[in-house]
Every structure is written in C-alpha cells, then in structure tokens.
Design an enzyme around this catalytic site. Sequence first.
Site, mmCIF file in Angstrom:
data_model
loop_
_atom_site.group_PDB
_atom_site.id
_atom_site.type_symbol
_atom_site.label_atom_id
_atom_site.label_comp_id
_atom_site.label_asym_id
_atom_site.label_seq_id
_atom_site.Cartn_x
_atom_site.Cartn_y
_atom_site.Cartn_z
ATOM 1 N N GLU A 91 0.832 -1.203 0.000
ATOM 2 C CA GLU A 91 0.000 0.000 0.000
ATOM 3 C C GLU A 91 0.863 1.248 0.000
ATOM 4 O O GLU A 91 1.935 1.267 0.607
ATOM 5 C CB GLU A 91 -0.845 0.040 1.268
ATOM 6 N N CYS A 104 3.587 8.414 0.991
ATOM 7 C CA CYS A 104 4.034 7.500 2.046
ATOM 8 C C CYS A 104 4.212 6.130 1.407
ATOM 9 O O CYS A 104 3.270 5.594 0.821
ATOM 10 C CB CYS A 104 2.978 7.444 3.155
ATOM 11 N N CYS A 111 6.207 -7.360 7.705
ATOM 12 C CA CYS A 111 7.182 -6.779 8.633
ATOM 13 C C CYS A 111 7.449 -7.815 9.714
ATOM 14 O O CYS A 111 6.554 -8.590 10.067
ATOM 15 C CB CYS A 111 6.592 -5.515 9.268
ATOM 16 N N CYS A 115 5.172 -5.195 16.369
ATOM 17 C CA CYS A 115 4.607 -4.243 17.336
ATOM 18 C C CYS A 115 3.137 -4.600 17.573
ATOM 19 O O CYS A 115 2.396 -4.864 16.622
ATOM 20 C CB CYS A 115 4.740 -2.812 16.819
ATOM 21 N N CYS A 118 0.185 -2.698 15.772
ATOM 22 C CA CYS A 118 0.328 -2.455 14.329
ATOM 23 C C CYS A 118 -0.155 -3.637 13.505
ATOM 24 O O CYS A 118 0.188 -4.789 13.781
ATOM 25 C CB CYS A 118 1.785 -2.159 14.016
ATOM 26 N N GLY A 158 6.435 -2.172 6.785
ATOM 27 C CA GLY A 158 7.833 -2.601 6.781
ATOM 28 C C GLY A 158 8.712 -1.773 7.687
ATOM 29 O O GLY A 158 8.360 -0.667 8.084
ATOM 30 N N GLU A 159 9.868 -2.346 8.024
ATOM 31 C CA GLU A 159 10.866 -1.627 8.820
ATOM 32 C C GLU A 159 12.014 -1.275 7.855
ATOM 33 O O GLU A 159 12.790 -2.147 7.461
ATOM 34 C CB GLU A 159 11.346 -2.521 9.973
ATOM 35 N N SER A 190 11.263 6.403 8.923
ATOM 36 C CA SER A 190 10.765 6.085 10.258
ATOM 37 C C SER A 190 11.208 4.685 10.668
ATOM 38 O O SER A 190 11.098 3.742 9.885
ATOM 39 C CB SER A 190 9.238 6.169 10.254
ATOM 40 N N LEU A 214 8.781 5.689 19.089
ATOM 41 C CA LEU A 214 9.138 5.480 20.501
ATOM 42 C C LEU A 214 7.988 4.768 21.237
ATOM 43 O O LEU A 214 8.151 3.697 21.765
ATOM 44 C CB LEU A 214 9.444 6.829 21.152
ATOM 45 N N ASN A 289 -4.622 4.043 16.358
ATOM 46 C CA ASN A 289 -5.660 3.605 15.452
ATOM 47 C C ASN A 289 -5.974 2.165 15.838
ATOM 48 O O ASN A 289 -5.132 1.300 15.702
ATOM 49 C CB ASN A 289 -5.054 3.676 14.044
ATOM 50 N N CYS A 332 -8.888 -0.167 5.783
ATOM 51 C CA CYS A 332 -7.474 -0.483 5.914
ATOM 52 C C CYS A 332 -6.943 -0.100 7.272
ATOM 53 O O CYS A 332 -7.167 0.986 7.760
ATOM 54 C CB CYS A 332 -6.694 0.256 4.851
#
Length: 345
Positions: A91, A104, A111, A115, A118, A158-159, A190, A214, A289, A332
């Site tokens: 996306e 973005c 990923c 987290c 997420c 993704g990281e 990020s 963080l 979210n 989404c």
Amino acid sequence: MMDLKSLTKEELEAFLLEKGEKKYRAAQLYEWMHRHLAGSFEEMGNLPKSMKEMLAKECVLTCLQTERLQISKLDGTRKYLFALSDGQMIESVWMPYHHGNSVCISSQAGCRMGCKFCASGIGGLVRNLTPSEMLDQIYRIQRDTGERVSNVVVMGTGEPLDNYDNLMRFLQLLTDENGLHISQRNVTVSTCGLVEQIRALAQEKLAITLALSLHAPTDEKRKQIMPIAHKYTLDEVVGAVADYGQITGRRVTFEYSLIAGVNDSDEDVKNLSELALRAGAHVNLIPVNPVTEAGYRAPDRRAAKAFADKLEQNRVNATIRRTIGADIDAACGQLRRKVRLEGED
Ligand code: SAH
C-alpha cells in the site's frame, strides 16, 4: 534478470557497455526510467529496436499494477493498493498539501518487528522490496496524479532499516539530480529503533529526517508493546538517535501513538519529556488507530491535547497528528494518513 531501475547511472553504463551498447544510451535509458517515469520499453522512443529487444530479454523493468484506489472525498487523499510482479500486495498513500504533495511508501511486504498495535506485522515478513519497487510507488503515483511529488515518507508497511542496503540505494536514486531529484530534506525515514543501523545511517551523511517510533517512555512499558525493546534499551536507542541529530544537524522526531491507560499518564509525560529533551526531538502524537485485536483505544481529543500541553510546558515541541482520508480509512488498518495538525481545537 537485471533489475534495471535499481541500478545507478554508472552501473547502468557499465551494464550497457558490456552488452555492446554505446555509453550515451545509459543516460537516455536512465532518463526514461527516472525522469519520464516510463512504464515500458515501448515508450522509449529514442532507443533502437535492437537495444529494446535485448533489454526485454535480459532485464526487468519493474512495474506496479494498481489493484485498488480509494480517493477521499474529504481531503483528496489517495490510497493505492499495488500488486508487485510476484503478486505480493503493498500500500502507498498520496497526500496533497499546500506546501507540496507527499507520498508514504512501504519498504517491505509485511514486517517482522511485531509491534502489538500495528496491523502490518500480523502476517510476519514476506520479503524486502527492491529499490525499484520503492521508487515505483512514487513514480506510479506521480504519473497517475500528474502532479509533482515533493515529499516522501518511508512510513508504510515494513521496517526500512531492516532493508538497509535497498533503502540506501533507493534514497540515492530518489534524490539523484538525473531522476526526480527530491530534496533529501524532504525525505523522512521512520524506524522502530534498530540501533546499529541508526548509527550506520548517521555516517551516510544524508540530510534526511529520522523518525523514531518510541511509543513508550520506559523500557518496561515499551517491552509490552514493541518486541524490539527486548533487544535494545531506550538508553541505547535514544542515544543513537540523539547522535544522529548531532552528526547530521537534522532535528529528529519521536512518533508516539497515544494509547489510553497504557502510555498517557503524567508519569509518561515526565519520562517522555526527558527523552525528547535529550535527543532534541520533536514529538508527534498519534492517537492510536485501533486496528488489531489488542484492544487498544485512543484517549479522547481533550486528553490528547492535555498530554501535548504538558509536553510543551516541559519545553518539548509536540504536535498531534490526526488521521486524514478518514472516509477511506475504514477498509485499511495498515497505513495511517497523517497530517500535522497545527493549532487544533
Ligand atoms: N517500521 C517503521 C515504519 C512504520 S511507520 C517504524 O516502526 O517506524 C508507521 C508508524 O505508524 C510507526 O510509528 C508505527 O509505530 C505507527 N503505527 C503502527 N500502527 C499504528 C496504530 N495502530 N496506530 C497508530 N500508529 C501506528
């Protein structure tokens, strides 16, 4: 098969010379791919047929398929679902602002950081994206909208620092004067906080902005929501981010998803303020979210505003970001359309 769009201009020259082509053809081909954003060899009018046949046989020109496009009626935000050549879906989001359009992008399919809040990590990591696949998201959207992209944030799925080499090559191509020539200052990467890679990035001497996710201001709390906190302490990661700011001269950002009852207490304000002051960081507050089964919810607007005000009282710059494209958001959970809310309420 050679992934043409991931090659630097010099590498493209070397490749074409090896194939018996003239050196100046590399400049033409590079321009077709990275300036005219060509989607196929056929479009490349000034290249000889024999060369295009050779390219078609030995190389891939990566190309994304638009599977779905949602356009916000509220603010014009566009969310794209793209299919990669192997069928993986990613996306990307386009956000129109008065000061320029932002895209973005995703850096991986899936990923592996896990987290808790997420949605991107739910299926684990499928694979890294190539430099060309990262560029294609921007190229495709610029072609589609017909408007210049001026800002890029690597904040999708993704990281990015877990795909370090491809990310570096992507950044080089993106900011190259022979390509879209996006200013390094207009690029944000990020990360959830991979310390070695943050330190390596600082040595690349790029003028890009680094954002650290963080989300919790003590090791104990961070471990509860971000597995990466078991590997690096806050002291290590904030230290690396502070050094990044010192070495590059760029102000860093902390991303902080506010979760009611988890990281929004007065004690959290105090601890977060200390970390932000140490790194000279600007804090972006993002009401969480609620996309996963973790059951997290965001504090209400007033509480978020109070949290931001308390940070400001401690001399920490803070902004609350709201989700934009709210009407296309429902389907989404992965990408958050973020916009800085200057003077909310
Ligand atoms: N892996 C990188 C890039 C992803 S960026 C990173 O961790 O920074 C996406 C940003 O949105 C990160 O700050 C991420 O922590 C945050 N995020 C993920 N899920 C969220 C959610 N449900 N609500 C609010 N922010 C979320």
